[in-house]
Design a protein around this motif. Structure first.
Motif, PDB file in Angstrom:
ATOM      1  N   ASP A  78       0.839  -1.194   0.000  1.00  0.00           N
ATOM      2  CA  ASP A  78       0.000   0.000   0.000  1.00  0.00           C
ATOM      3  C   ASP A  78       0.883   1.256   0.000  1.00  0.00           C
ATOM      4  O   ASP A  78       1.937   1.293   0.655  1.00  0.00           O
ATOM      5  CB  ASP A  78      -0.889   0.035   1.248  1.00  0.00           C
ATOM      6  N   SER A  79       0.419   2.285  -0.716  1.00  0.00           N
ATOM      7  CA  SER A  79       1.075   3.606  -0.711  1.00  0.00           C
ATOM      8  C   SER A  79       2.590   3.505  -0.913  1.00  0.00           C
ATOM      9  O   SER A  79       3.369   4.132  -0.193  1.00  0.00           O
ATOM     10  CB  SER A  79       0.773   4.345   0.603  1.00  0.00           C
ATOM     11  N   SER A  80       2.996   2.726  -1.889  1.00  0.00           N
ATOM     12  CA  SER A  80       4.422   2.483  -2.106  1.00  0.00           C
ATOM     13  C   SER A  80       4.973   3.132  -3.376  1.00  0.00           C
ATOM     14  O   SER A  80       6.176   3.080  -3.623  1.00  0.00           O
ATOM     15  CB  SER A  80       4.691   0.980  -2.170  1.00  0.00           C
ATOM     16  N   ALA A  81       4.109   3.765  -4.201  1.00  0.00           N
ATOM     17  CA  ALA A  81       4.562   4.282  -5.491  1.00  0.00           C
ATOM     18  C   ALA A  81       4.174   5.745  -5.674  1.00  0.00           C
ATOM     19  O   ALA A  81       3.076   6.167  -5.316  1.00  0.00           O
ATOM     20  CB  ALA A  81       3.986   3.447  -6.634  1.00  0.00           C
ATOM     21  N   ASP A  82       5.103   6.500  -6.246  1.00  0.00           N
ATOM     22  CA  ASP A  82       4.815   7.876  -6.671  1.00  0.00           C
ATOM     23  C   ASP A  82       4.243   7.896  -8.081  1.00  0.00           C
ATOM     24  O   ASP A  82       3.473   8.786  -8.438  1.00  0.00           O
ATOM     25  CB  ASP A  82       6.106   8.713  -6.674  1.00  0.00           C
ATOM     26  N   LEU A  83       4.656   6.912  -8.878  1.00  0.00           N
ATOM     27  CA  LEU A  83       4.283   6.853 -10.290  1.00  0.00           C
ATOM     28  C   LEU A  83       3.878   5.427 -10.638  1.00  0.00           C
ATOM     29  O   LEU A  83       4.578   4.477 -10.289  1.00  0.00           O
ATOM     30  CB  LEU A  83       5.469   7.279 -11.162  1.00  0.00           C
ATOM     31  N   VAL A 100      -1.984   1.134  -4.308  1.00  0.00           N
ATOM     32  CA  VAL A 100      -0.521   1.120  -4.401  1.00  0.00           C
ATOM     33  C   VAL A 100       0.048   2.538  -4.465  1.00  0.00           C
ATOM     34  O   VAL A 100       1.132   2.807  -3.933  1.00  0.00           O
ATOM     35  CB  VAL A 100      -0.081   0.304  -5.639  1.00  0.00           C
ATOM     36  N   LEU A 101      -0.679   3.454  -5.102  1.00  0.00           N
ATOM     37  CA  LEU A 101      -0.180   4.825  -5.244  1.00  0.00           C
ATOM     38  C   LEU A 101      -0.284   5.608  -3.938  1.00  0.00           C
ATOM     39  O   LEU A 101      -1.240   5.450  -3.178  1.00  0.00           O
ATOM     40  CB  LEU A 101      -0.975   5.565  -6.319  1.00  0.00           C
ATOM     41  N   ARG A 102       0.693   6.464  -3.706  1.00  0.00           N
ATOM     42  CA  ARG A 102       0.624   7.413  -2.597  1.00  0.00           C
ATOM     43  C   ARG A 102      -0.440   8.465  -2.899  1.00  0.00           C
ATOM     44  O   ARG A 102      -0.832   8.647  -4.054  1.00  0.00           O
ATOM     45  CB  ARG A 102       1.998   8.042  -2.383  1.00  0.00           C
ATOM     46  N   PRO A 103      -0.926   9.184  -1.870  1.00  0.00           N
ATOM     47  CA  PRO A 103      -2.041  10.130  -2.088  1.00  0.00           C
ATOM     48  C   PRO A 103      -1.794  11.140  -3.196  1.00  0.00           C
ATOM     49  O   PRO A 103      -2.722  11.521  -3.909  1.00  0.00           O
ATOM     50  CB  PRO A 103      -2.175  10.811  -0.719  1.00  0.00           C
ATOM     51  N   ALA A 104      -0.556  11.585  -3.373  1.00  0.00           N
ATOM     52  CA  ALA A 104      -0.246  12.551  -4.434  1.00  0.00           C
ATOM     53  C   ALA A 104       0.353  11.879  -5.664  1.00  0.00           C
ATOM     54  O   ALA A 104       0.858  12.563  -6.555  1.00  0.00           O
ATOM     55  CB  ALA A 104       0.706  13.620  -3.907  1.00  0.00           C
ATOM     56  N   GLY A 105       0.297  10.553  -5.714  1.00  0.00           N
ATOM     57  CA  GLY A 105       0.909   9.820  -6.812  1.00  0.00           C
ATOM     58  C   GLY A 105       0.169  10.002  -8.130  1.00  0.00           C
ATOM     59  O   GLY A 105      -1.000  10.408  -8.169  1.00  0.00           O
ATOM     60  N   THR A 106       0.868   9.698  -9.223  1.00  0.00           N
ATOM     61  CA  THR A 106       0.328   9.887 -10.565  1.00  0.00           C
ATOM     62  C   THR A 106       0.214   8.553 -11.291  1.00  0.00           C
ATOM     63  O   THR A 106       1.151   7.751 -11.274  1.00  0.00           O
ATOM     64  CB  THR A 106       1.236  10.827 -11.382  1.00  0.00           C
ATOM     65  N   LEU A 107      -0.926   8.348 -11.928  1.00  0.00           N
ATOM     66  CA  LEU A 107      -1.153   7.196 -12.797  1.00  0.00           C
ATOM     67  C   LEU A 107      -1.072   7.645 -14.244  1.00  0.00           C
ATOM     68  O   LEU A 107      -1.667   8.662 -14.625  1.00  0.00           O
ATOM     69  CB  LEU A 107      -2.537   6.596 -12.518  1.00  0.00           C
TER      70      LEU A 107
END
Length: 282
Positions: free
Chosen positions: A139-144, A171-178
């Motif tokens: 969980d919450s392990s990726a910026d991109l 998987v993305l952090r709260p400010a992460g980008t998909l």
């Protein structure tokens, strides 16, 4: 210790887990190489300059990445092939930690043997399909999170559903980008449904594509940028318009009108995945 020189790539047709691929030299750039499957170009890499991006849609994805917060990134890439974007991220954001999921183990070995994959720092490649690989991430392990997975010229439908987007968001952090690469043609029915699906999980969306593709006049790639945080829309619009692709960036009300009425995709829904006309790849 004697340092071994990198193995010189050998052009040719190679068997992989899911068929055969062609490894082709770029006649205009001595260090440029293309991997093609069934006549469809899958990846381009320049072994001497990882910041050189030959495919137009990859340049659009790089534009989004360039506008993210400065510094190293924790990145996940679903769909690997020759690992063009992971090489770009490693070169432009030193110290980045990256995971690539690619289900074709023989293809990964081909890229290791011929295209210097081991030279990319802090890159881990997992032989796994997209959903299995994503389910195994913290969980919450990726910026991109980059979703650029194709079977030939079509996107696997199980990577376009609301259920999968929920796992990506985990998987993305709260400010992460998909970043999602979609291929579609006349009418853009599939692209609209994918956008509706992504919008059900991520509040902020932008769509990048060449005008001809965006109007549904020809088959091509459309790039979706999505986040639970605000996107750098002014920068994306400027970069899209000023790049070699002369692309457009749809967002806000314009994007809402583009998507209007399109039903989201869920696991088990019947859907026709668009296939490019034969003339697209000559």
């Amino acid at each position: 210790m004697v340092r071994r020189e990198p193995r010189e790539p050998m052009p040719g047709c190679y068997p992989v887990s899911f068929g055969e691929v062609d490894l082709l030299r770029d006649l205009d750039r001595p260090s440029g190489w293309v991997i093609s499957k069934d006549g469809v170009p899958q990846s381009y890499v320049d072994l001497e300059d990882p910041t050189y991006l030959d495919f137009e849609y990859v340049r659009l994805m790089a534009d989004v990445i360039d506008l993210m917060t400065e510094g190293p990134l924790d990145a996940v890439h679903i769909g690997g092939c020759a690992c063009t974007l992971p090489r770009y991220v490693a070169a432009t954001r030193p110290g980045s930690r990256q995971i690539v999921a690619e289900p074709d183990g023989d293809l990964v070995q081909l890229v290791r043997d011929h295209l210097r994959l081991k030279s990319v720092p802090r890159l881990k490649v997992r032989i796994a399909d997209g959903r299995s690989a994503t389910a195994g991430l913290h969980d919450s392990s990726a910026d991109l999170f980059v979703l650029d997975a194709f079977s030939g010229a079509t996107m696997p439908i199980d990577l376009a559903t609301g259920e999968y987007m929920g796992d990506v968001a985990r998987v993305l952090r709260p400010a992460g980008t998909l970043l999602v690469n979609i291929a579609d043609g006349k009418g853009l029915v599939f692209a609209r449904r994918v956008l509706a699906t992504i919008g059900g999980t991520f509040r902020h969306l932008a769509l990048l594509a060449e005008p001809g593709v965006l109007r549904g006049r020809r088959f091509g790639n459309l790039i979706v940028a999505a986040s639970r945080a605000e996107l750098p829309l002014a920068g994306l619009t400027r970069k899209a318009a000023g790049g070699l692709t002369q692309a457009r960036c749809l967002h806000g009300e314009d994007l809402s009108r583009f998507v209007a009425g399109a039903p989201p995709l869920n696991d088990g829904d019947p859907v026709v995945v668009p296939v490019p006309p034969p003339a697209v790849f000559g």
